[in-house]
Design a protein around this motif. Structure first.
Motif, PDB file in Angstrom:
ATOM      1  N   THR A  70       0.827  -1.207   0.000  1.00  0.00           N
ATOM      2  CA  THR A  70       0.000   0.000   0.000  1.00  0.00           C
ATOM      3  C   THR A  70       0.861   1.256   0.000  1.00  0.00           C
ATOM      4  O   THR A  70       0.586   2.231  -0.716  1.00  0.00           O
ATOM      5  CB  THR A  70      -0.928   0.001   1.235  1.00  0.00           C
ATOM      6  OG1 THR A  70      -1.746  -1.163   1.212  1.00  0.00           O
ATOM      7  CG2 THR A  70      -1.803   1.241   1.242  1.00  0.00           C
ATOM      8  N   SER A  98       2.321   1.711  -3.573  1.00  0.00           N
ATOM      9  CA  SER A  98       1.384   2.002  -4.666  1.00  0.00           C
ATOM     10  C   SER A  98       0.535   3.245  -4.431  1.00  0.00           C
ATOM     11  O   SER A  98       0.106   3.896  -5.398  1.00  0.00           O
ATOM     12  CB  SER A  98       0.461   0.798  -4.885  1.00  0.00           C
ATOM     13  OG  SER A  98      -0.327   0.541  -3.731  1.00  0.00           O
ATOM     14  N   LEU A  99       0.275   3.604  -3.174  1.00  0.00           N
ATOM     15  CA  LEU A  99      -0.646   4.713  -2.900  1.00  0.00           C
ATOM     16  C   LEU A  99      -0.188   6.042  -3.497  1.00  0.00           C
ATOM     17  O   LEU A  99      -1.006   6.775  -4.073  1.00  0.00           O
ATOM     18  CB  LEU A  99      -0.834   4.848  -1.383  1.00  0.00           C
ATOM     19  CG  LEU A  99      -2.039   5.685  -0.932  1.00  0.00           C
ATOM     20  CD1 LEU A  99      -3.331   5.093  -1.485  1.00  0.00           C
ATOM     21  CD2 LEU A  99      -2.103   5.748   0.600  1.00  0.00           C
ATOM     22  N   GLY A 157      -0.734   7.330  -8.333  1.00  0.00           N
ATOM     23  CA  GLY A 157      -2.113   7.272  -8.776  1.00  0.00           C
ATOM     24  C   GLY A 157      -2.307   6.554 -10.097  1.00  0.00           C
ATOM     25  O   GLY A 157      -3.389   6.030 -10.376  1.00  0.00           O
ATOM     26  N   ASP A 158      -1.252   6.492 -10.910  1.00  0.00           N
ATOM     27  CA  ASP A 158      -1.379   5.862 -12.214  1.00  0.00           C
ATOM     28  C   ASP A 158      -1.439   4.345 -12.128  1.00  0.00           C
ATOM     29  O   ASP A 158      -1.922   3.686 -13.058  1.00  0.00           O
ATOM     30  CB  ASP A 158      -0.201   6.281 -13.117  1.00  0.00           C
ATOM     31  CG  ASP A 158       1.149   5.998 -12.470  1.00  0.00           C
ATOM     32  OD1 ASP A 158       1.235   6.039 -11.230  1.00  0.00           O
ATOM     33  OD2 ASP A 158       2.112   5.746 -13.214  1.00  0.00           O
ATOM     34  N   ALA A 161      -2.209   2.747  -8.818  1.00  0.00           N
ATOM     35  CA  ALA A 161      -2.837   2.351  -7.556  1.00  0.00           C
ATOM     36  C   ALA A 161      -4.088   1.511  -7.784  1.00  0.00           C
ATOM     37  O   ALA A 161      -4.296   0.489  -7.126  1.00  0.00           O
ATOM     38  CB  ALA A 161      -3.172   3.594  -6.725  1.00  0.00           C
ATOM     39  N   GLU A 162      -4.931   1.916  -8.728  1.00  0.00           N
ATOM     40  CA  GLU A 162      -6.179   1.196  -8.955  1.00  0.00           C
ATOM     41  C   GLU A 162      -5.915  -0.204  -9.495  1.00  0.00           C
ATOM     42  O   GLU A 162      -6.527  -1.184  -9.054  1.00  0.00           O
ATOM     43  CB  GLU A 162      -7.066   1.980  -9.932  1.00  0.00           C
ATOM     44  CG  GLU A 162      -8.448   1.371 -10.155  1.00  0.00           C
ATOM     45  CD  GLU A 162      -9.267   1.324  -8.886  1.00  0.00           C
ATOM     46  OE1 GLU A 162     -10.059   0.364  -8.734  1.00  0.00           O
ATOM     47  OE2 GLU A 162      -9.108   2.229  -8.035  1.00  0.00           O
ATOM     48  N   SER A 163      -5.007  -0.320 -10.456  1.00  0.00           N
ATOM     49  CA  SER A 163      -4.716  -1.631 -11.027  1.00  0.00           C
ATOM     50  C   SER A 163      -4.056  -2.549 -10.003  1.00  0.00           C
ATOM     51  O   SER A 163      -4.308  -3.760  -9.980  1.00  0.00           O
ATOM     52  CB  SER A 163      -3.814  -1.487 -12.255  1.00  0.00           C
ATOM     53  OG  SER A 163      -2.586  -0.878 -11.906  1.00  0.00           O
ATOM     54  N   ARG A 217      -4.561  -2.451  -6.700  1.00  0.00           N
ATOM     55  CA  ARG A 217      -5.614  -2.894  -5.781  1.00  0.00           C
ATOM     56  C   ARG A 217      -6.436  -4.016  -6.388  1.00  0.00           C
ATOM     57  O   ARG A 217      -6.767  -4.994  -5.724  1.00  0.00           O
ATOM     58  CB  ARG A 217      -6.520  -1.716  -5.404  1.00  0.00           C
ATOM     59  CG  ARG A 217      -5.950  -0.810  -4.340  1.00  0.00           C
ATOM     60  CD  ARG A 217      -7.021   0.086  -3.754  1.00  0.00           C
ATOM     61  NE  ARG A 217      -7.577   0.992  -4.760  1.00  0.00           N
ATOM     62  CZ  ARG A 217      -7.122   2.209  -4.988  1.00  0.00           C
ATOM     63  NH1 ARG A 217      -6.081   2.663  -4.302  1.00  0.00           N
ATOM     64  NH2 ARG A 217      -7.665   2.978  -5.909  1.00  0.00           N
ATOM     65  N   SER A 218      -6.761  -3.890  -7.660  1.00  0.00           N
ATOM     66  CA  SER A 218      -7.524  -4.940  -8.335  1.00  0.00           C
ATOM     67  C   SER A 218      -6.721  -6.229  -8.437  1.00  0.00           C
ATOM     68  O   SER A 218      -7.246  -7.330  -8.202  1.00  0.00           O
ATOM     69  CB  SER A 218      -7.932  -4.450  -9.728  1.00  0.00           C
ATOM     70  OG  SER A 218      -8.617  -5.465 -10.439  1.00  0.00           O
ATOM     71  N   TRP A 219      -5.449  -6.103  -8.786  1.00  0.00           N
ATOM     72  CA  TRP A 219      -4.583  -7.275  -8.928  1.00  0.00           C
ATOM     73  C   TRP A 219      -4.369  -7.963  -7.596  1.00  0.00           C
ATOM     74  O   TRP A 219      -4.271  -9.190  -7.522  1.00  0.00           O
ATOM     75  CB  TRP A 219      -3.259  -6.827  -9.532  1.00  0.00           C
ATOM     76  CG  TRP A 219      -2.226  -7.895  -9.673  1.00  0.00           C
ATOM     77  CD1 TRP A 219      -2.174  -8.891 -10.604  1.00  0.00           C
ATOM     78  CD2 TRP A 219      -1.076  -8.068  -8.845  1.00  0.00           C
ATOM     79  NE1 TRP A 219      -1.065  -9.671 -10.413  1.00  0.00           N
ATOM     80  CE2 TRP A 219      -0.372  -9.185  -9.336  1.00  0.00           C
ATOM     81  CE3 TRP A 219      -0.561  -7.381  -7.740  1.00  0.00           C
ATOM     82  CZ2 TRP A 219       0.805  -9.643  -8.762  1.00  0.00           C
ATOM     83  CZ3 TRP A 219       0.610  -7.827  -7.165  1.00  0.00           C
ATOM     84  CH2 TRP A 219       1.278  -8.939  -7.680  1.00  0.00           C
TER      85      TRP A 219
END
Length: 346
Positions: free
Chosen positions: A178, A181-182, A185-186, A188-190, A192-194
């Motif tokens: 976390t 990656s936090l 922003g480019d 972070a979402e991917s 979290r999904s992974w």
């Protein structure tokens, strides 16, 4: 007739006759074939068998045929990752003689995940092959760290101490992931999904890039099967039978780490497959690793495929990632194993 053999816990384990094992093999193969067909046919969009046949032939003229064309590589990835995680768990349990061993429980998946996230965030790594190498390295470092911490104190590396060390390590590594990656922003979402673990978005190209690592891992684990049977008798007896205990442990652990790291690199950290499947397979075919490992591969492939199909059905038109489904199945199983009285050895 069935024979019995002593285990390290002192209990008798039934050796399954060959005909019983062959029968279970046929059952598992039939179930796996059905789950594979369901994985191709079932999803948010209803398809007919004619659509399935056309999609398998490469046609994408209709939405249904295009859906089938997407599901085929997804199914192949689910089969491959499920088999890899199950065999990895079975070998880890054999190497450590620990019924709680699993790539997720021992923090191996978390180590692979952190390594991949660091490689993406700090070094811009996008190659699937490069990410796989990094994931295997991270998995190996985490495995060594957890075993070292779990070996401290009286009694050495007991199952519960290893499980606690693995849980603590996983929690710490999750925080590091976390933190890395936090700020980005480019990605972070991917990330979290992974991190949930899933096989959506699979392509034959991605699977092909990780396939050599899986093949090597399977071969190393298969070559260790006979020696793992000797380790189950204890280190002294195994050495007396001519086994080089340290070499066997190192080779088995290396094969398990390669499988877990490669599976995590391509599908994210999916937990509990390597814990649940080997235990169930032992009930069916006994403790002989020459049978247990291939059965675990087939059953693991079936479990992850079934979890993927279930995730597509229960939340239509959305999906639930397989990592969530396996956690719902595996967490109660893990608690049940911990509550068993004879948890110190297989």
């Amino acid at each position: 007739m069935t024979a019995t053999a002593p285990t390290t816990a002192g209990a008798a384990v039934v050796r399954r006759p060959r005909r019983v094992r062959v029968l279970w093999l046929l059952v598992v193969l039939v179930v796996l074939a059905g789950l594979t067909a369901a994985s191709v046919a079932v999803g948010s969009r209803v398809v007919t068998w004619s659509d399935v046949l056309a999609g398998l032939g490469g046609s994408t003229d209709t939405l249904a045929e295009a859906a089938v064309a997407v599901r085929v590589p997804r199914t192949v990835l689910a089969l491959s990752v499920g088999a890899a995680l199950a065999v990895s768990g079975a070998v880890m349990q054999g190497v450590t003689r620990n019924p709680l061993a699993d790539p997720g429980v021992l923090g191996v998946n978390s180590g692979a995940s952190l390594a991949v996230v660091v490689a993406i965030a700090w070094f811009g790594m996008t190659s699937a092959t490069g990410r796989t190498w990094v994931a295997i390295a991270g998995a190996a470092v985490a495995a060594v760290f957890v075993h070292t911490v779990g070996s401290l104190g009286r009694g050495g590396a007991t199952p519960l101490k290893l499980a606690l060390a693995g849980a603590a390590t996983s929690a710490a590594l999750a925080s590091f992931i976390t933190a890395v990656s936090l700020p980005r922003g480019d990605i972070a979402e991917s990330v979290r999904s992974w991190q949930i673990g899933g096989v959506g978005g699979a392509t034959f190209g991605r699977t092909a890039q990780v396939a050599p690592f899986l093949v090597v891992g399977f071969l190393v684990c298969a070559a260790s099967a006979r020696a793992l049977n000797s380790l189950a008798l204890g280190d002294e007896l195994a050495a007396g039978l001519g086994e080089r205990v340290a070499v066997v442990r190192a080779a088995g652990a290396a094969g398990a780490v390669v499988l877990a790291g490669a599976a995590t690199a391509v599908a994210g950290p999916i937990g509990f497959v390597g814990l649940v499947v080997p235990h169930v397979c032992r009930l069916l075919v006994g403790v002989d690793h020459r049978w247990l490992l291939p059965f675990s591969a087939l059953a693991g492939a079936g479990l992850l495929t079934a979890a993927d199909v279930l995730g597509r059905v229960v939340a239509r038109p959305d999906e639930i990632d397989v990592g969530i489904i396996t956690a719902l199945v595996g967490a109660p199983f893990f608690i049940a194993i911990v509550r068993r009285q004879k948890v110190r050895a297989l």
